[in-house]
Design a protein around this motif. Structure first.
Motif, short mmCIF file in Angstrom:
data_model
loop_
_atom_site.label_atom_id
_atom_site.label_comp_id
_atom_site.label_asym_id
_atom_site.label_seq_id
_atom_site.Cartn_x
_atom_site.Cartn_y
_atom_site.Cartn_z
N ILE A 209 8.77 11.67 1.70
CA ILE A 209 7.95 12.61 1.23
C ILE A 209 7.83 13.87 1.96
O ILE A 209 8.35 13.92 3.13
CB ILE A 209 6.06 12.08 1.49
N ASP A 210 7.99 14.98 1.25
CA ASP A 210 8.29 16.42 1.84
C ASP A 210 6.94 16.72 2.83
O ASP A 210 5.78 16.68 2.24
CB ASP A 210 8.24 17.42 0.94
N PRO A 211 7.23 17.02 4.05
CA PRO A 211 5.94 17.25 5.09
C PRO A 211 5.39 18.38 4.50
O PRO A 211 4.09 18.48 4.86
CB PRO A 211 6.52 17.60 6.45
N ILE B 188 0.88 -1.15 0.00
CA ILE B 188 -0.09 0.06 -0.24
C ILE B 188 0.72 1.28 0.05
O ILE B 188 1.87 1.12 0.87
CB ILE B 188 -1.00 0.02 1.13
N ALA B 189 0.48 2.07 -0.68
CA ALA B 189 1.46 3.27 -0.80
C ALA B 189 1.46 4.06 0.35
O ALA B 189 2.31 4.69 0.66
CB ALA B 189 0.85 4.29 -2.03
N MET B 190 0.27 4.13 1.17
CA MET B 190 0.21 4.82 2.62
C MET B 190 -0.01 3.88 3.65
O MET B 190 -1.12 4.14 3.90
CB MET B 190 -0.53 6.06 2.25
N PRO B 191 0.64 3.14 3.95
CA PRO B 191 0.62 2.09 5.03
C PRO B 191 0.19 2.70 6.64
O PRO B 191 0.62 3.85 6.61
CB PRO B 191 1.47 1.00 5.22
N ARG C 130 4.69 12.42 -3.46
CA ARG C 130 6.08 12.27 -3.60
C ARG C 130 6.38 12.42 -4.90
O ARG C 130 6.05 11.90 -5.71
CB ARG C 130 6.06 10.67 -3.17
N SER C 131 7.30 13.52 -5.08
CA SER C 131 8.01 13.84 -6.45
C SER C 131 8.91 12.98 -6.94
O SER C 131 9.68 12.31 -5.95
CB SER C 131 8.63 15.12 -6.17
N PRO C 132 9.10 12.68 -8.11
CA PRO C 132 10.04 11.88 -8.88
C PRO C 132 11.33 12.62 -8.62
O PRO C 132 11.44 13.56 -8.65
CB PRO C 132 9.68 11.69 -10.28
N ARG C 133 12.37 11.55 -8.63
CA ARG C 133 13.85 11.99 -7.99
C ARG C 133 14.59 11.91 -9.48
O ARG C 133 14.55 10.89 -10.41
CB ARG C 133 14.54 11.51 -6.94
N GLY C 134 15.48 12.69 -9.82
CA GLY C 134 16.43 12.60 -10.82
C GLY C 134 16.03 12.08 -12.01
O GLY C 134 16.19 11.04 -12.45
N GLU C 135 15.31 12.69 -13.04
CA GLU C 135 14.93 12.44 -14.22
C GLU C 135 16.36 12.09 -15.17
O GLU C 135 16.11 11.47 -16.13
CB GLU C 135 13.93 13.33 -14.91
N GLU C 136 17.21 12.82 -14.92
CA GLU C 136 18.54 12.55 -15.68
C GLU C 136 19.32 11.23 -15.13
O GLU C 136 20.43 11.07 -15.81
CB GLU C 136 19.43 13.62 -15.47
N VAL C 137 18.62 10.56 -14.29
CA VAL C 137 19.46 9.27 -14.17
C VAL C 137 19.21 8.06 -14.75
O VAL C 137 17.92 8.28 -15.32
CB VAL C 137 19.30 8.86 -12.43
N GLN C 138 19.57 7.08 -14.88
CA GLN C 138 19.38 5.70 -15.45
C GLN C 138 18.95 4.85 -14.19
O GLN C 138 19.65 4.60 -13.54
CB GLN C 138 20.52 4.97 -16.22
N TRP C 139 17.43 4.61 -14.31
CA TRP C 139 16.98 3.91 -13.13
C TRP C 139 17.49 2.29 -13.30
O TRP C 139 17.22 1.82 -14.46
CB TRP C 139 15.37 3.79 -13.08
N ARG D 133 16.32 0.21 -10.94
CA ARG D 133 15.23 -0.58 -10.21
C ARG D 133 14.34 0.51 -9.66
O ARG D 133 14.77 1.29 -8.98
CB ARG D 133 15.66 -1.68 -9.06
N ARG D 134 13.09 0.52 -9.81
CA ARG D 134 12.39 1.71 -9.09
C ARG D 134 11.07 1.01 -8.55
O ARG D 134 9.97 0.66 -9.41
CB ARG D 134 11.84 2.71 -10.23
N GLU D 135 11.01 0.98 -7.45
CA GLU D 135 10.01 0.20 -6.77
C GLU D 135 9.01 1.41 -5.66
O GLU D 135 7.95 0.75 -5.54
CB GLU D 135 10.52 -0.86 -5.61
N ARG D 136 9.79 2.59 -5.48
CA ARG D 136 8.86 3.67 -4.63
C ARG D 136 8.07 4.24 -5.61
O ARG D 136 8.58 4.98 -6.66
CB ARG D 136 9.56 4.50 -3.83
N ALA D 137 6.78 4.34 -5.46
CA ALA D 137 5.85 5.04 -6.33
C ALA D 137 5.99 6.40 -6.13
O ALA D 137 6.42 6.99 -5.37
CB ALA D 137 4.27 4.70 -5.98
N THR D 138 5.65 7.29 -7.18
CA THR D 138 5.84 8.76 -7.09
C THR D 138 4.24 9.15 -7.41
O THR D 138 3.50 8.36 -7.97
CB THR D 138 6.79 9.31 -8.13
N GLY D 139 3.80 10.31 -7.06
CA GLY D 139 2.77 11.09 -7.35
C GLY D 139 1.87 11.21 -6.36
O GLY D 139 2.44 11.47 -5.08
N THR D 140 0.66 11.34 -6.33
CA THR D 140 -0.18 11.77 -5.17
C THR D 140 -0.80 10.37 -4.60
O THR D 140 -1.39 9.76 -5.26
CB THR D 140 -1.32 12.82 -5.65
#
Length: 150
Positions: free
Chosen positions: A52-54, A30-33, A72-81, A83-90
């Protein structure tokens, strides 16, 4: 063991399989347990909001519905992921609060990525003791010119 009926459990399982949310057929996180418990005269709700920024967290009550919204805002669009398991968004959770809670005095604190809400029980809903008088005590009050309270 008590089983509760969840009409959306099967739908969530199928959606998770179709959308690839689970890797081995297990339950998708769950994104917000959250944890919720009663401690004395108040309820305590903990929401895990790591990363997440308070300042992006919004907590509100509308009628008897408590809404917690965070982004939660996405981090580092200029990076090569790799593995990405932490969801971003609202993310949003809504809870319908029962009667007997003091909705005017809900407090919220933030520590180490955990949002804690404290929801007090209303005074009218707290258990109270009722004094018992005997028939002799009531008749004594009537003789003294007082009326017996019923």
């Amino acid at each position: 063991m008590v089983l509760t009926f969840d009409p959306f459990r099967e739908f969530d399982r199928l959606a998770g399989q179709m959308l690839g949310a689970t890797s081995s057929g297990g339950v998708a996180p769950i994104a917000m347990p959250m944890d919720l418990y009663r401690s004395g005269d108040h309820f305590v709700l903990h929401c895990d909001l790591a990363g997440i920024d308070p300042g992006s967290v919004d907590v509100g009550v509308d009628g008897r519905v408590l809404t917690i919204r965070a982004e939660r805002s996405p981090r580092g669009e200029e990076v090569q992921w790799l593995r990405r398991e932490r969801a971003t968004g609202t993310f949003e959770r809504r809870l319908t609060l029962g009667d007997g809670l003091d909705l005017e005095h809900i407090s919220a604190t933030w520590k180490d990525g955990v949002l804690t809400l404290t929801i007090p029980v209303a005074e009218a809903a707290k258990p109270r003791r009722i004094a018992i008088t005997t028939a002799d005590e009531q008749s004594d009050r009537v003789l003294e010119g007082q009326t017996a309270d019923v």
